[in-house]
Design an enzyme around this catalytic site. Structure first.
Site, PDB file in Angstrom:
ATOM      1  N   LYS A 199       0.870  -1.186   0.000  1.00 56.94           N
ATOM      2  CA  LYS A 199       0.000   0.000   0.000  1.00 56.94           C
ATOM      3  C   LYS A 199       0.901   1.228   0.000  1.00 56.94           C
ATOM      4  CE  LYS A 199      -1.862   2.996   2.534  1.00 56.94           C
ATOM      5  NZ  LYS A 199      -1.785   4.198   1.702  1.00 56.94           N
ATOM      6  N   GLU A 275       8.964   1.201  11.326  1.00 53.50           N
ATOM      7  CA  GLU A 275      10.063   2.167  11.101  1.00 53.50           C
ATOM      8  C   GLU A 275       9.403   3.527  11.149  1.00 53.50           C
ATOM      9  OE1 GLU A 275      13.106   1.047  10.656  1.00 53.50           O
ATOM     10  OE2 GLU A 275      12.665  -1.047  10.177  1.00 53.50           O
ATOM     11  N   CYS A 310      13.286  10.691   7.447  1.00 52.61           N
ATOM     12  CA  CYS A 310      13.113  10.198   8.834  1.00 52.61           C
ATOM     13  C   CYS A 310      14.376  10.431   9.648  1.00 52.61           C
ATOM     14  CB  CYS A 310      12.741   8.726   8.812  1.00 52.61           C
ATOM     15  SG  CYS A 310      13.889   7.723   7.861  1.00 52.61           S
ATOM     16  N   GLU A 409       8.882  16.234  15.413  1.00 52.21           N
ATOM     17  CA  GLU A 409       9.392  15.952  14.071  1.00 52.21           C
ATOM     18  C   GLU A 409       8.657  16.874  13.093  1.00 52.21           C
ATOM     19  OE1 GLU A 409       8.212  12.318  11.993  1.00 52.21           O
ATOM     20  OE2 GLU A 409      10.289  12.073  11.352  1.00 52.21           O
TER      21      GLU A 409
HETATM   22  P1  NAD Z   1       2.041   8.381   7.758  1.00 50.34           P
HETATM   23  O1  NAD Z   1       2.199   7.607   9.022  1.00 50.34           O
HETATM   24  O2  NAD Z   1       1.041   9.461   7.705  1.00 50.34           O
HETATM   25  O3  NAD Z   1       1.663   7.385   6.562  1.00 50.34           O
HETATM   26  C1  NAD Z   1       2.460   6.255   6.256  1.00 50.34           C
HETATM   27  C2  NAD Z   1       1.593   5.223   5.554  1.00 50.34           C
HETATM   28  O4  NAD Z   1       0.616   4.765   6.476  1.00 50.34           O
HETATM   29  C3  NAD Z   1       0.832   5.781   4.348  1.00 50.34           C
HETATM   30  O5  NAD Z   1       0.789   4.810   3.332  1.00 50.34           O
HETATM   31  C4  NAD Z   1      -0.563   6.009   4.930  1.00 50.34           C
HETATM   32  O6  NAD Z   1      -1.596   5.955   3.979  1.00 50.34           O
HETATM   33  C5  NAD Z   1      -0.678   4.842   5.901  1.00 50.34           C
HETATM   34  N1  NAD Z   1      -1.661   5.038   6.980  1.00 50.34           N
HETATM   35  C6  NAD Z   1      -2.064   6.194   7.545  1.00 50.34           C
HETATM   36  N2  NAD Z   1      -3.013   5.942   8.474  1.00 50.34           N
HETATM   37  C7  NAD Z   1      -3.205   4.603   8.495  1.00 50.34           C
HETATM   38  C8  NAD Z   1      -4.063   3.739   9.241  1.00 50.34           C
HETATM   39  N3  NAD Z   1      -4.916   4.196  10.144  1.00 50.34           N
HETATM   40  N4  NAD Z   1      -3.989   2.410   9.003  1.00 50.34           N
HETATM   41  C9  NAD Z   1      -3.132   1.909   8.088  1.00 50.34           C
HETATM   42  N5  NAD Z   1      -2.317   2.686   7.337  1.00 50.34           N
HETATM   43  C10 NAD Z   1      -2.339   4.014   7.555  1.00 50.34           C
HETATM   44  O7  NAD Z   1       3.496   8.897   7.378  1.00 50.34           O
HETATM   45  P2  NAD Z   1       3.917   9.758   6.105  1.00 50.34           P
HETATM   46  O8  NAD Z   1       3.449  11.154   6.291  1.00 50.34           O
HETATM   47  O9  NAD Z   1       3.552   9.046   4.866  1.00 50.34           O
HETATM   48  O10 NAD Z   1       5.507   9.699   6.207  1.00 50.34           O
HETATM   49  C11 NAD Z   1       6.233  10.496   7.067  1.00 50.34           C
HETATM   50  C12 NAD Z   1       6.634   9.732   8.310  1.00 50.34           C
HETATM   51  O11 NAD Z   1       7.336   8.545   7.944  1.00 50.34           O
HETATM   52  C13 NAD Z   1       7.585  10.520   9.184  1.00 50.34           C
HETATM   53  O12 NAD Z   1       7.209  10.395  10.529  1.00 50.34           O
HETATM   54  C14 NAD Z   1       8.921   9.829   8.934  1.00 50.34           C
HETATM   55  O13 NAD Z   1       9.845   9.978   9.977  1.00 50.34           O
HETATM   56  C15 NAD Z   1       8.502   8.428   8.739  1.00 50.34           C
HETATM   57  N6  NAD Z   1       9.542   7.665   8.033  1.00 50.34           N
HETATM   58  C16 NAD Z   1      10.295   6.773   8.748  1.00 50.34           C
HETATM   59  C17 NAD Z   1      11.319   6.063   8.119  1.00 50.34           C
HETATM   60  C18 NAD Z   1      12.152   5.051   8.893  1.00 50.34           C
HETATM   61  O14 NAD Z   1      12.843   4.263   8.254  1.00 50.34           O
HETATM   62  N7  NAD Z   1      12.121   5.050  10.213  1.00 50.34           N
HETATM   63  C19 NAD Z   1      11.577   6.277   6.762  1.00 50.34           C
HETATM   64  C20 NAD Z   1      10.794   7.200   6.062  1.00 50.34           C
HETATM   65  C21 NAD Z   1       9.779   7.887   6.713  1.00 50.34           C
END
Ligand code: NAD
Length: 507
Positions: A199, A275, A310, A409
């Protein structure tokens, strides 16, 4: 959907080349379920917008519970048929290496799709493709070198430990490195023999759909790799609550990561690898060499990918004796990192992913000023391209841990500089965070480096560099940055179950 006009075989090099390639691009916008592209059952779509100019690239299938149910059923059926799950590892390897070759052939197109979809500079998107391909090759090459175990027993028994695939893995990924984060999840999961449902983020779904076609072309059997575009609260949640999904491999925010753990508890106790976010400290001691190089590196640590990283080095901790001088050098380095057209190979920063994120970053900047931090550079939206969302590289000095810009963040190009006087103070400041994803350390004193490294609460520590590493080392965090590890053999191990087999033998 625009149709190809002037297909070019020579790799694009200049802004004009990339613009021409973008003009000629067409996008797949339907979900990939079982063995082909289909609309969402509801017929709903959402718009994928290019944040550099506000134009709609495609209307993408908006999948929901019904599509998730359908894809999970096909994934399970494929797993049971065994065309992939029971295929010899060496054969899975050959197919995944073919996919890596296809990604290599199509890397300019895939990089361009990500640039158009989420705003990152094309040079950086090409860098992501190198990481994506390397990850796929590493996992493909590894899978026929993983052995089970024979337990140390007496003659009357034989104890075996077998590794078996988990079943159905749902990979839920963010938008900041669409292709690379995808590869970090799906490459080990597929190599280990699982059926995978991806997804992608609703903010960057297009490259994942192109990948689905290439995976089929490479020979991955039907139902083994499917892609469901859509929103988190609909299709993401449905996958997370499914009784037939055995593992959630998630990269995204800490807030959503916490929800996924709850969904697993409410459903079938599926494995949940997270992650999540970070607020990573980058510690500069006065004894480090070449302050200009370190300052340029510190600026890159936060401004790379518009700060939407991240492991962005978003908290810069500088020993007070060099702080003023060092911040001046960081500001100078930041001058050369102003945003540009994402299609320009010379741009260091591109556009911010969408209006919500753009507003959120500007709100944080406003709060930083209100809370008394000293705005030393940037701080404003820019009109780099007409209709686009851009923000200047921003530096605050005099930040304290109580300020929101020092704790939260931001996920944008905003650097928070803290001062410290002693090693102990630096460690306390660095660890004063809910996150523990990455930390940087700049010093020439090996004793200090090891003392501080051991005490940093962080999944990874970069010594005299930022964000170094390759496929051989794990990537992941501690505390509320999550519990999973991407890359390396540790990641591959996460996607299999251990089965103990105990034979009674007649001596
Ligand atoms: P997000 O948590 O908003 O979304 C991530 C994914 O989760 C998307 O595909 C989204 O549609 C899905 N999602 C959202 N709500 C959900 C739910 N209730 N149930 C299931 N899936 C759901 O994050 P984002 O804005 O896409 O990305 C930014 C975040 O990702 C930042 O916090 C960043 O630090 C983190 N990130 C972490 C790493 C790592 O390796 N630790 C790498 C890249 C990004």
């Amino acid at each position: 959907m625009s149709m190809p006009k002037t297909p070019t075989s020579t790799p694009p090099k200049t802004l004009a080349d990339w613009r021409a390639k973008a003009e000629a691009l067409s996008f797949e916008s339907r979900a990939f379920i079982d063995d082909g592209f289909v609309d969402a059952l509801s017929g709903d779509t959402f718009e994928s917008i290019n944040p550099a100019n506000g134009q709609c690239l495609a209307k993408v299938a908006s999948c929901d519970d019904a599509d998730a149910e359908r894809a999970v059923r096909h994934a399970r059926a494929a797993f049971e048929r065994g065309e992939w799950s029971r295929l010899a590892p060496g054969s899975r390897k050959r197919i995944l290496l073919r996919l890596a070759d296809l990604l290599e052939q199509h890397k300019h197109e895939l990089a361009l799709i990500d640039t158009l979809d989420m705003g990152k500079p094309i040079g950086s998107a090409l860098g992501d493709m190198a990481g994506t391909i390397a990850c796929l090759r590493y996992n493909a090459e590894s899978i026929d070198k993983v052995f089970g175990e024979v337990a140390p027993t007496g003659e009357e028994s034989l104890g075996l430990v077998l590794r078996e695939p988990l079943g159905v893995v749902a990979s839920i990924v963010p938008w900041n490195f669409p292709m690379m984060m995808t590869a970090w999840k799906i490459a080990p999961a597929l190599a280990a023999g699982n059926s995978v449902i991806l997804k992608p983020s609703e903010k960057s779904p297009l490259s994942a759909l192109r990948l689905a076609q290439l995976a089929q072309d490479a020979g991955i059997p039907r139902g083994v790799f499917q892609v469901l575009p859509g929103f988190g609260h609909t299709v993401g949640k449905a996958l997370a609550l499914s009784m037939e999904v055995n593992c959630l491999a998630f990269t995204g925010s800490t807030q959503v990561g916490k929800q996924l753990m709850q969904y697993a508890g409410q459903s079938n106790l599926k494995r949940v690898y997270l992650e999540c976010g970070g607020k990573s400290p980058n510690i500069v001691f006065a004894d480090c060499k070449d302050l200009d190089a370190v300052a340029a590196n510190a600026a890159e640590a936060i401004f790379h990918n518009q700060g939407e990283v991240c492991i962005a080095g978003s908290r810069l901790l500088v020993e007070n004796s060099i702080r003023e001088d060092f911040v001046t050098r960081v500001l100078k380095a930041a001058e050369a990192m102003q945003p540009g057209d994402p299609l320009d190979p010379d741009s260091f920063m591109g556009a911010i992913v969408d209006e919500t994120q753009h507003k959120r970053i500007l709100d944080f900047i406003r709060q930083g000023v209100e809370e008394g931090a000293l705005l030393r550079g940037g701080g404003q939206a820019l009109e780099t391209c007409p209709g686009g969302l851009f923000i200047a590289p921003t530096v605050f000095d005099g930040v304290t841990p109580e300020m929101s810009i020092g704790r939260e963040e931001i996920f944008g190009p905003v650097l928070a500089v803290f001062g410290f006087d002693t090693e102990e103070e630096a460690i306390q400041l660095a660890n004063d965070s809910q996150y523990g994803l990455a930390a940087g350390l700049w010093s020439q004193d090996i004793d200090r480096i090891m003392r501080v490294t051991r005490r940093l609460e962080s999944g990874q520590v970069f010594v005299n560099n930022w964000a170094g590493g390759d496929q051989t080392v794990p990537f992941g965090g501690v505390k509320q940055s999550g519990n999973g590890r991407d890359k390396s053999m540790h990641s591959l191990a996460e996607y299999s179950e251990l089965k103990t087999v105990w034979f009674s033998l007649r001596p």
